[in-house]
Design a protein around this motif. Structure first.
Motif, PDB file in Angstrom:
ATOM      1  N   MET A  99       0.643  -1.302  -0.104  1.00  0.00           N
ATOM      2  CA  MET A  99       0.009  -0.005  -0.056  1.00  0.00           C
ATOM      3  C   MET A  99       0.763   1.366  -0.148  1.00  0.00           C
ATOM      4  SD  MET A  99      -3.024  -1.132   2.750  1.00  0.00           S
ATOM      5  CE  MET A  99      -4.086  -2.391   2.406  1.00  0.00           C
ATOM      6  N   LEU A 100       1.897   1.197   0.737  1.00  0.00           N
ATOM      7  CA  LEU A 100       2.872   2.531   0.769  1.00  0.00           C
ATOM      8  C   LEU A 100       3.492   2.549  -0.411  1.00  0.00           C
ATOM      9  CD1 LEU A 100       4.153   2.082   4.513  1.00  0.00           C
ATOM     10  CD2 LEU A 100       2.311   3.583   3.669  1.00  0.00           C
ATOM     11  N   ALA A 103       0.906   4.046  -2.977  1.00  0.00           N
ATOM     12  CA  ALA A 103       0.724   5.550  -2.723  1.00  0.00           C
ATOM     13  C   ALA A 103       2.192   6.374  -3.203  1.00  0.00           C
ATOM     14  CB  ALA A 103       0.463   5.741  -1.339  1.00  0.00           C
ATOM     15  N   ASN A 106       2.640   6.285  -7.217  1.00  0.00           N
ATOM     16  CA  ASN A 106       1.708   6.975  -7.830  1.00  0.00           C
ATOM     17  C   ASN A 106       1.910   8.597  -7.860  1.00  0.00           C
ATOM     18  OD1 ASN A 106      -0.279   5.245  -9.638  1.00  0.00           O
ATOM     19  ND2 ASN A 106      -0.271   4.273  -7.796  1.00  0.00           N
ATOM     20  N   THR A 107       2.316   8.846  -6.463  1.00  0.00           N
ATOM     21  CA  THR A 107       2.653  10.344  -6.288  1.00  0.00           C
ATOM     22  C   THR A 107       3.968  10.764  -7.079  1.00  0.00           C
ATOM     23  OG1 THR A 107       1.673  10.160  -4.034  1.00  0.00           O
ATOM     24  CG2 THR A 107       3.078  11.890  -4.330  1.00  0.00           C
ATOM     25  N   LEU A 115      -1.899  10.522  -6.216  1.00  0.00           N
ATOM     26  CA  LEU A 115      -2.118  10.132  -4.883  1.00  0.00           C
ATOM     27  C   LEU A 115      -3.705  10.089  -4.601  1.00  0.00           C
ATOM     28  CD1 LEU A 115      -1.116   9.535  -2.016  1.00  0.00           C
ATOM     29  CD2 LEU A 115      -1.080  12.048  -1.538  1.00  0.00           C
ATOM     30  N   SER A 118      -4.459   6.492  -5.998  1.00  0.00           N
ATOM     31  CA  SER A 118      -4.184   5.455  -5.126  1.00  0.00           C
ATOM     32  C   SER A 118      -4.949   5.336  -4.052  1.00  0.00           C
ATOM     33  CB  SER A 118      -2.833   5.545  -4.865  1.00  0.00           C
ATOM     34  OG  SER A 118      -2.232   4.679  -3.881  1.00  0.00           O
ATOM     35  N   LEU A 119      -5.346   6.243  -3.310  1.00  0.00           N
ATOM     36  CA  LEU A 119      -6.309   6.206  -2.160  1.00  0.00           C
ATOM     37  C   LEU A 119      -7.626   5.685  -2.641  1.00  0.00           C
ATOM     38  CD1 LEU A 119      -4.858   9.360  -0.032  1.00  0.00           C
ATOM     39  CD2 LEU A 119      -4.150   6.924   0.139  1.00  0.00           C
ATOM     40  N   SER A 120      -8.165   6.262  -3.472  1.00  0.00           N
ATOM     41  CA  SER A 120      -9.500   6.041  -4.039  1.00  0.00           C
ATOM     42  C   SER A 120      -9.340   4.385  -4.457  1.00  0.00           C
ATOM     43  CB  SER A 120      -9.755   6.902  -5.552  1.00  0.00           C
ATOM     44  OG  SER A 120      -9.747   8.258  -5.092  1.00  0.00           O
ATOM     45  N   LEU A 122      -7.573   1.963  -3.046  1.00  0.00           N
ATOM     46  CA  LEU A 122      -7.622   1.163  -1.919  1.00  0.00           C
ATOM     47  C   LEU A 122      -8.793   1.276  -1.125  1.00  0.00           C
ATOM     48  CD1 LEU A 122      -4.693   1.681   0.740  1.00  0.00           C
ATOM     49  CD2 LEU A 122      -7.126   1.478   1.566  1.00  0.00           C
ATOM     50  N   ALA A 151      -4.337   0.286  -4.309  1.00  0.00           N
ATOM     51  CA  ALA A 151      -3.317   1.550  -4.017  1.00  0.00           C
ATOM     52  C   ALA A 151      -2.240   1.562  -5.227  1.00  0.00           C
ATOM     53  CB  ALA A 151      -2.741   1.258  -2.770  1.00  0.00           C
TER      54      ALA A 151
END
Length: 238
Positions: A99-100, A103, A106-107, A115, A118-120, A122, A151
């Protein structure tokens, strides 16, 4: 017939013929609209500001996923499948690191939009699998695994892979029950379970069915991982 009549008439005919010849020999002027067909076939010149802006982000159709994200995804899915088949669990540390990485990558490649995507992804994967997890159909490790996939890939690709994986898991379960001769029994139990849920308006029959000792256990990371890889193989990221 008068003496000059024939000559006059012949000269008149000659003059007319000559006039016609001169008229036909005179080149016609080209109309400004005569080449409208050839002009219409030529593609219009593209101006500098006419190109539509390309969308950016991990879930964008116009952006190809960078290779480090794909490599991280394939490595993560492979490890999840191997560990889940052997021990029937997926370590939290493995899913958390994925997950990290999703994020962060993608950032790095897509900025703030990456970002958000990625959060969407997840969140979408966890929300969709929360119902099956609450009923005991999938484990918590499967939910966290697909959250990490979201993510890395964003919501659209994660949900497509999740859908393909769930359909594939149903097919695998059907084949396994048919080989054990329990397909008819399981279908009857499923119908009874759905009827009991409708009558009692409670989800407890579904939970009891998933907790039975005779229930066929399936490491769901296998079909979910295959579904995600199939989405990448079919080129759905373009």
């Amino acid at each position: 017939m008068e003496p000059g009549a024939g000559r006059y008439s012949l000269c008149g005919v000659t003059d007319r013929i000559g006039l016609r010849r001169r008229t036909s020999a005179t080149p016609k002027r080209k109309s400004p609209h005569s080449d409208w067909r050839s002009q219409s076939r030529q593609p219009p010149e593209r101006r500098g500001g006419d190109d539509p802006p390309r969308r950016r982000g991990a879930d964008s159709e116009a952006t190809v996923i960078p290779f480090p994200i794909i490599a991280t995804l394939l490595s993560f899915i492979s490890l999840c499948v191997v560990i889940d088949v052997r021990s029937r669990r997926i370590p939290n540390a493995l899913s958390g690191c994925a997950m990290l990485c999703g994020a962060a990558l993608n950032t790095f490649y897509f900025g703030g939009e990456g970002l958000v995507a990625s959060l969407s992804g997840l969140t979408a994967a966890v929300v969709v699998l929360f119902g099956p997890f609450a009923l005991g159909g999938v484990g918590a490790g499967d939910v966290k695994m697909m959250g990490a996939v979201g993510a890395l890939l964003g919501p659209r690709l994660a949900l497509i892979g999740l859908l393909v994986g769930m359909v594939l898991g149903g097919l695998i379960m059907t084949v396994a029950l048919a080989r054990r001769g329990r397909l008819e029994e399981k279908l009857a139990a499923t119908i009874s379970m759905i009827a009991g849920t409708a009558v009692t308006r409670s989800l407890s029959p579904l939970k009891r069915s998933a907790a039975e000792q005779s229930a066929v256990a399936l490491p769901y990371s296998v079909p979910l991982g295959i579904g995600t890889m199939a989405v990448l193989a079919m080129g759905c990221w373009r």
